[in-house]
Every structure is written in structure tokens, then in C-alpha cells.
Design a protein around this motif. Structure first.
Motif, PDB file in Angstrom:
ATOM      1  N   ALA A 169      47.517  14.153  36.332  1.00 51.34           N
ATOM      2  CA  ALA A 169      47.702  13.410  35.082  1.00 51.34           C
ATOM      3  C   ALA A 169      46.557  12.422  34.924  1.00 51.34           C
ATOM      4  O   ALA A 169      46.067  11.869  35.916  1.00 51.34           O
ATOM      5  N   PRO A 170      46.110  12.183  33.695  1.00 49.33           N
ATOM      6  CA  PRO A 170      44.953  11.305  33.503  1.00 49.33           C
ATOM      7  C   PRO A 170      45.157   9.888  34.052  1.00 49.33           C
ATOM      8  O   PRO A 170      44.241   9.303  34.608  1.00 49.33           O
ATOM      9  N   GLY A 171      46.365   9.350  33.921  1.00 49.09           N
ATOM     10  CA  GLY A 171      46.617   8.001  34.434  1.00 49.09           C
ATOM     11  C   GLY A 171      46.513   7.929  35.944  1.00 49.09           C
ATOM     12  O   GLY A 171      45.972   6.967  36.502  1.00 49.09           O
ATOM     13  N   TRP A 172      47.029   8.966  36.621  1.00 46.08           N
ATOM     14  CA  TRP A 172      46.938   9.000  38.081  1.00 46.08           C
ATOM     15  C   TRP A 172      45.496   9.210  38.521  1.00 46.08           C
ATOM     16  O   TRP A 172      45.030   8.577  39.475  1.00 46.08           O
ATOM     17  N   ALA A 173      44.772  10.073  37.838  1.00 47.61           N
ATOM     18  CA  ALA A 173      43.363  10.307  38.176  1.00 47.61           C
ATOM     19  C   ALA A 173      42.555   9.008  38.033  1.00 47.61           C
ATOM     20  O   ALA A 173      41.702   8.704  38.876  1.00 47.61           O
ATOM     21  N   LEU A 174      42.841   8.251  36.988  1.00 47.62           N
ATOM     22  CA  LEU A 174      42.136   6.981  36.778  1.00 47.62           C
ATOM     23  C   LEU A 174      42.492   5.984  37.878  1.00 47.62           C
ATOM     24  O   LEU A 174      41.598   5.364  38.470  1.00 47.62           O
ATOM     25  N   GLN A 175      43.776   5.817  38.161  1.00 53.15           N
ATOM     26  CA  GLN A 175      44.177   4.859  39.200  1.00 53.15           C
ATOM     27  C   GLN A 175      43.563   5.219  40.541  1.00 53.15           C
ATOM     28  O   GLN A 175      43.055   4.362  41.255  1.00 53.15           O
ATOM     29  N   ARG A 176      43.593   6.493  40.881  1.00 50.42           N
ATOM     30  CA  ARG A 176      43.032   6.940  42.158  1.00 50.42           C
ATOM     31  C   ARG A 176      41.534   6.630  42.243  1.00 50.42           C
ATOM     32  O   ARG A 176      41.045   6.154  43.264  1.00 50.42           O
ATOM     33  N   ALA A 177      40.812   6.881  41.158  1.00 50.61           N
ATOM     34  CA  ALA A 177      39.368   6.609  41.148  1.00 50.61           C
ATOM     35  C   ALA A 177      39.082   5.113  41.256  1.00 50.61           C
ATOM     36  O   ALA A 177      38.154   4.703  41.957  1.00 50.61           O
ATOM     37  N   LEU A 178      39.865   4.291  40.563  1.00 50.03           N
ATOM     38  CA  LEU A 178      39.668   2.844  40.641  1.00 50.03           C
ATOM     39  C   LEU A 178      39.985   2.340  42.050  1.00 50.03           C
ATOM     40  O   LEU A 178      39.249   1.514  42.606  1.00 50.03           O
ATOM     41  N   PHE A 179      41.069   2.842  42.627  1.00 45.76           N
ATOM     42  CA  PHE A 179      41.431   2.468  43.995  1.00 45.76           C
ATOM     43  C   PHE A 179      40.295   2.819  44.957  1.00 45.76           C
ATOM     44  O   PHE A 179      39.877   1.982  45.763  1.00 45.76           O
ATOM     45  N   GLU A 180      39.797   4.041  44.880  1.00 44.24           N
ATOM     46  CA  GLU A 180      38.728   4.471  45.783  1.00 44.24           C
ATOM     47  C   GLU A 180      37.464   3.630  45.602  1.00 44.24           C
ATOM     48  O   GLU A 180      36.763   3.324  46.567  1.00 44.24           O
ATOM     49  N   THR A 181      37.188   3.240  44.356  1.00 41.69           N
ATOM     50  CA  THR A 181      36.029   2.389  44.092  1.00 41.69           C
ATOM     51  C   THR A 181      36.220   1.012  44.720  1.00 41.69           C
ATOM     52  O   THR A 181      35.310   0.467  45.351  1.00 41.69           O
ATOM     53  N   LEU A 182      37.417   0.440  44.569  1.00 41.40           N
ATOM     54  CA  LEU A 182      37.666  -0.911  45.081  1.00 41.40           C
ATOM     55  C   LEU A 182      37.687  -0.963  46.606  1.00 41.40           C
ATOM     56  O   LEU A 182      37.163  -1.914  47.195  1.00 41.40           O
ATOM     57  N   GLY A 205      32.215  -6.374  48.598  1.00 35.49           N
ATOM     58  CA  GLY A 205      32.551  -7.695  48.066  1.00 35.49           C
ATOM     59  C   GLY A 205      34.038  -7.890  47.878  1.00 35.49           C
ATOM     60  O   GLY A 205      34.578  -8.972  48.127  1.00 35.49           O
ATOM     61  N   VAL A 206      34.725  -6.843  47.447  1.00 34.93           N
ATOM     62  CA  VAL A 206      36.178  -6.911  47.253  1.00 34.93           C
ATOM     63  C   VAL A 206      36.870  -7.003  48.604  1.00 34.93           C
ATOM     64  O   VAL A 206      37.742  -7.853  48.820  1.00 34.93           O
ATOM     65  N   SER A 265      37.839 -15.727  42.096  1.00 35.09           N
ATOM     66  CA  SER A 265      36.764 -15.091  42.870  1.00 35.09           C
ATOM     67  C   SER A 265      37.069 -13.623  43.134  1.00 35.09           C
ATOM     68  O   SER A 265      36.182 -12.771  43.060  1.00 35.09           O
ATOM     69  N   ILE A 266      38.328 -13.313  43.414  1.00 36.27           N
ATOM     70  CA  ILE A 266      38.727 -11.913  43.612  1.00 36.27           C
ATOM     71  C   ILE A 266      38.561 -11.152  42.311  1.00 36.27           C
ATOM     72  O   ILE A 266      38.043 -10.027  42.299  1.00 36.27           O
ATOM     73  N   ALA A 267      38.976 -11.757  41.199  1.00 33.27           N
ATOM     74  CA  ALA A 267      38.816 -11.108  39.890  1.00 33.27           C
ATOM     75  C   ALA A 267      37.340 -10.817  39.613  1.00 33.27           C
ATOM     76  O   ALA A 267      36.994  -9.738  39.119  1.00 33.27           O
ATOM     77  N   ALA A 268      36.473 -11.752  39.926  1.00 33.60           N
ATOM     78  CA  ALA A 268      35.038 -11.547  39.708  1.00 33.60           C
ATOM     79  C   ALA A 268      34.508 -10.405  40.571  1.00 33.60           C
ATOM     80  O   ALA A 268      33.702  -9.584  40.118  1.00 33.60           O
ATOM     81  N   ALA A 269      34.959 -10.327  41.830  1.00 38.02           N
ATOM     82  CA  ALA A 269      34.510  -9.250  42.719  1.00 38.02           C
ATOM     83  C   ALA A 269      34.993  -7.890  42.214  1.00 38.02           C
ATOM     84  O   ALA A 269      34.252  -6.901  42.249  1.00 38.02           O
ATOM     85  N   ILE A 270      36.223  -7.829  41.715  1.00 37.15           N
ATOM     86  CA  ILE A 270      36.748  -6.584  41.152  1.00 37.15           C
ATOM     87  C   ILE A 270      35.950  -6.183  39.926  1.00 37.15           C
ATOM     88  O   ILE A 270      35.550  -5.032  39.773  1.00 37.15           O
ATOM     89  N   ARG A 271      35.709  -7.135  39.050  1.00 32.71           N
ATOM     90  CA  ARG A 271      34.926  -6.856  37.831  1.00 32.71           C
ATOM     91  C   ARG A 271      33.542  -6.336  38.192  1.00 32.71           C
ATOM     92  O   ARG A 271      33.086  -5.327  37.642  1.00 32.71           O
ATOM     93  N   ASP A 272      32.882  -6.980  39.133  1.00 33.33           N
ATOM     94  CA  ASP A 272      31.551  -6.532  39.557  1.00 33.33           C
ATOM     95  C   ASP A 272      31.603  -5.113  40.115  1.00 33.33           C
ATOM     96  O   ASP A 272      30.758  -4.280  39.794  1.00 33.33           O
TER      97      ASP A 272
END
Length: 136
Positions: free
Chosen positions: A4-17, A22-23, A83-90
């Protein structure tokens, strides 16, 4: 069959973070959750509210996502949560998260709301994100 597109997006964001030094440094490890474990140590990040809206046309399928990442901090004051929000955004703005079965057309932060934690100190920062995906 593609996820599902929502799960694919969450998984990709998780893997990126969890791959963003920095995070991980500011969180003290990979404290990023889909479901917060009992007695989780703060600070941590949790995937919170999410919605999907059909954004397709007669020629192209697409999904618009609005999702929230909640940052829970137990530090006094706002500094750690922000600071955590900034690291996530970056991390998310300087990478190209790869989705399984979908293409990420756009990802941008919409807002960050900071509120005191009523259960004994600390703060919660809620980061709202907007994304558009298309199936491959």
C-alpha cells in the motif's frame, strides 16, 4: 503485488531516518517507532496520524499523504525536541527516500507544533509532512 502506498512511504521514511547519523546521534540510537514499546526511553520518534487522499487524474494514479511524526522529549525546555525536529527535517529533505512499488513525487514539511507534555515534563513536537506518491 506492491505494498500500500502509505506503508511504502512510512517504510522508506523509517529507513531514511535510521540511516541518518544526525538523527541517531541526538536520539541516542534508533528510537523510531511505529508502535511505542512499553517503557520506551525518551527521546523517541513515533509515526502518529496519517491520511491518504486520492490525488490521481484520469491519466495518472497518485496518492497524497499527510502524516505526523511525534517527537517525545523528557528534557526540560524546548531545545531537545526542536533539535530532533531539525535533524529529521535535514535527513528527509536532503535524501531521496526509495519506496517499494511506488515513486515519491514530492515530500515537504508542512508544520511543527510544540506542546508541553502534561504527564510530567518534557515536550512533544508534532511534525506534519505532506507527500505525493505514484505507483510504479
Amino acid at each position: 503485488m506492491s505494498p500500500a502506498p502509505g506503508w511504502a512511504l512510512q517504510r522508506a521514511l523509517f529507513e531514511t531516518l535510521v540511516a541518518a547519523p544526525g538523527v541517531l546521534s541526538i536520539l541516542g540510537g534508533a528510537r523510531i517507532h511505529d508502535h511505542v514499546p512499553r517503557n520506551a526511553e525518551r527521546p523517541y520518534v513515533v509515526f502518529a496520524n496519517a491520511s491518504e487522499i486520492d490525488a490521481g487524474t484520469s491519466e495518472c494514479a497518485a496518492t497524497e499523504h499527510v502524516l505526523t511524526l511525534d517527537i517525545w522529549s523528557d528534557a526540560p525546555g524546548r531545545r531537545q525536541a526542536l533539535s530532533i525536529a531539525a535533524a529529521i527535517r535535514d535527513a528527509l529533505e536532503t535524501s531521496s527516500p526509495a519506496l517499494v512499488g511506488h515513486h515519491l513525487v514530492d515530500l515537504r514539511q508542512v508544520s511543527t507544533t510544540l506542546t508541553p507534555d502534561q504527564d510530567g515534563g518534557g515536550f512533544r513536537a508534532s511534525m506534519r509532512w505532506r507527500a505525493v506518491t505514484e505507483p510504479l
